[in-house]
Write an enzyme that holds these catalytic residues in place. Sequence first.
Site, PDB file in Angstrom:
ATOM      1  CG  MET A  81       7.439  25.046  -3.593  1.00 17.50           C
ATOM      2  SD  MET A  81       6.313  25.868  -4.629  1.00 17.50           S
ATOM      3  CE  MET A  81       5.106  26.754  -3.475  1.00 17.50           C
ATOM      4  CE  LYS A  91      -0.115   0.165   4.904  1.00 20.27           C
ATOM      5  NZ  LYS A  91      -1.033  -0.447   6.139  1.00 20.27           N
ATOM      6  CE1 TYR A 121      11.448  33.240  -0.295  1.00 24.53           C
ATOM      7  CE2 TYR A 121      11.321  30.885  -0.059  1.00 24.53           C
ATOM      8  CZ  TYR A 121      11.115  32.146  -0.925  1.00 24.53           C
ATOM      9  OH  TYR A 121      10.534  32.095  -2.057  1.00 24.53           O
ATOM     10  NE  ARG A 155      -6.144   0.533  11.179  1.00 27.26           N
ATOM     11  CZ  ARG A 155      -5.066   0.630  10.576  1.00 27.26           C
ATOM     12  NH1 ARG A 155      -4.353   1.827  10.646  1.00 27.26           N
ATOM     13  NH2 ARG A 155      -4.597  -0.173   9.716  1.00 27.26           N
TER      14      ARG A 155
HETATM   15  C1  LIG Z   1       0.047  -1.429   6.721  1.00 26.80           C
HETATM   16  C2  LIG Z   1      -0.479  -2.789   7.312  1.00 26.80           C
HETATM   17  C3  LIG Z   1       0.285  -3.629   7.483  1.00 26.80           C
HETATM   18  C4  LIG Z   1       1.750  -3.722   7.476  1.00 26.80           C
HETATM   19  O1  LIG Z   1       2.290  -3.124   8.647  1.00 26.80           O
HETATM   20  P1  LIG Z   1       3.864  -2.877   8.886  1.00 26.80           P
HETATM   21  O2  LIG Z   1       3.972  -2.298  10.459  1.00 26.80           O
HETATM   22  O3  LIG Z   1       4.248  -2.030   8.057  1.00 26.80           O
HETATM   23  O4  LIG Z   1       4.475  -4.258   8.877  1.00 26.80           O
HETATM   24  C5  LIG Z   1      -0.415  -4.878   7.986  1.00 26.80           C
HETATM   25  N1  LIG Z   1      -1.867  -5.050   8.113  1.00 26.80           N
HETATM   26  C6  LIG Z   1      -2.443  -3.881   7.756  1.00 26.80           C
HETATM   27  C7  LIG Z   1      -4.099  -4.109   8.123  1.00 26.80           C
HETATM   28  C8  LIG Z   1      -2.003  -2.725   7.452  1.00 26.80           C
HETATM   29  O5  LIG Z   1      -2.725  -1.923   7.362  1.00 26.80           O
END
Ligand SMILES: *Cc1c(COP(=O)(O)O)cnc(C)c1O
Length: 402
Positions: A321, A36, A273, A135
Amino acid sequence: MARALSWIEIDTRAIADNLRAFRAQLRDSQLMAVVKGEAYGHGMLPVARAALDAGADWLGTFNLHEALELCRAGLAEVPVLVLGYVPISDLAEAIDHGIRITVSSPETAEAAGRIASEQASRAFLHLKLETGTHRLGLEGAALERTLAVIEKIPQLVLEGAHTHFANIEDTTEHDYARMQLERFEQQLAAIRQAGHELRQPHTACTAAAILFPRTHFAMVRVGIGMYGLWPSKETFLSALQENKPAPALRPALTWKTRVAQVKRVPAGAYVGYGCTYRCTRETLLAILPVGYANGYDRLLSNRGHVLIGGLRAPIRGRVCMNLTMVDVTDVPSVSLEDEVVLLGEQGDEKITAELMASWAQTINYEVVTRADPYAPRRVLGPDGRVEAYLPRPGAMLPGSDP
Ligand SMILES: *Cc1c(COP(=O)(O)O)cnc(C)c1O
């Protein structure tokens, strides 16, 4: 094509070695590579390719867009699970492609059931169970309603159930994680008692995979560790304290730029800046073509350093920037277009994601995930040479958002 001013190198050998280090700690559990967030900023497609080559059994994404991109790239050789939310209107496309869907509401199960019945295809579901992270996750009456829907519709295959730990990285006290694990085990037992086979329970992120073999179940979901980073200092300390076999991890990402100007300014000159830095001596500055628009955090102003010629060059004044000024008075013979390392190793020096995170008041996860999303990725293959080059993403699409 114009030359990139800054770029990111991804060493796929590190990705593969890190995954194998996790594999070596597993008994029979499968290994999911979590890709992800554009593979935590590394670039999803090359990372997924490397993970598959290293034997990953599953790929995990946050959303359906990512999962479909993996399918289009021919990388869905293994099952792909969307760990986040799939909108009801997108379920048909997910089911069509055989993408595994995380279910966190009875509405999703009902809609998936309707679609799978209409298409006369099967939908593979993974229930997200609420165990205390609060969550995404199901429990109580909503869980029962969801299970009832799944029981009624034979096209719905309850393949897995998962949960995610709230407090495993930030502490060396793991009571809360143990409580969540117990809740998960109770929910699992209840679901199985109700007659569901549930082949694929999974709970472990990187920290759990390292610290608690009991969390491994059918599969572990490794994200940060695959990228060569420890989830936290506390996880590392816990592994030492509890004599856990600590995997040898090697970061895969290096972020680089080049010197755009070298200039000498007199003692007393101000830099950047707000005139927040004033030179205490005659100073040689190198101007770097990277700034907060490139994800180079403004909190690094007057605080961070970069590597030039294998030495540290401190940032002077504010990060702009698109530009940053560094002090190279003590770095011998700096020239125009010299290579600069913003994150990673050069010579005997290194800037770790943890060090950059401390400057920017965040965690290593965010540092790599936000490393310039627009910079091209140079992908180093098995022989250490560049085997792919991903130019800046972000093509404009005609039409409006559906
Ligand atoms: C991102 C995620 C992981 C991976 O977590 P890490 O700490 O990066 O290994 C595993 N399970 C879920 C549901 C996640 O959202």
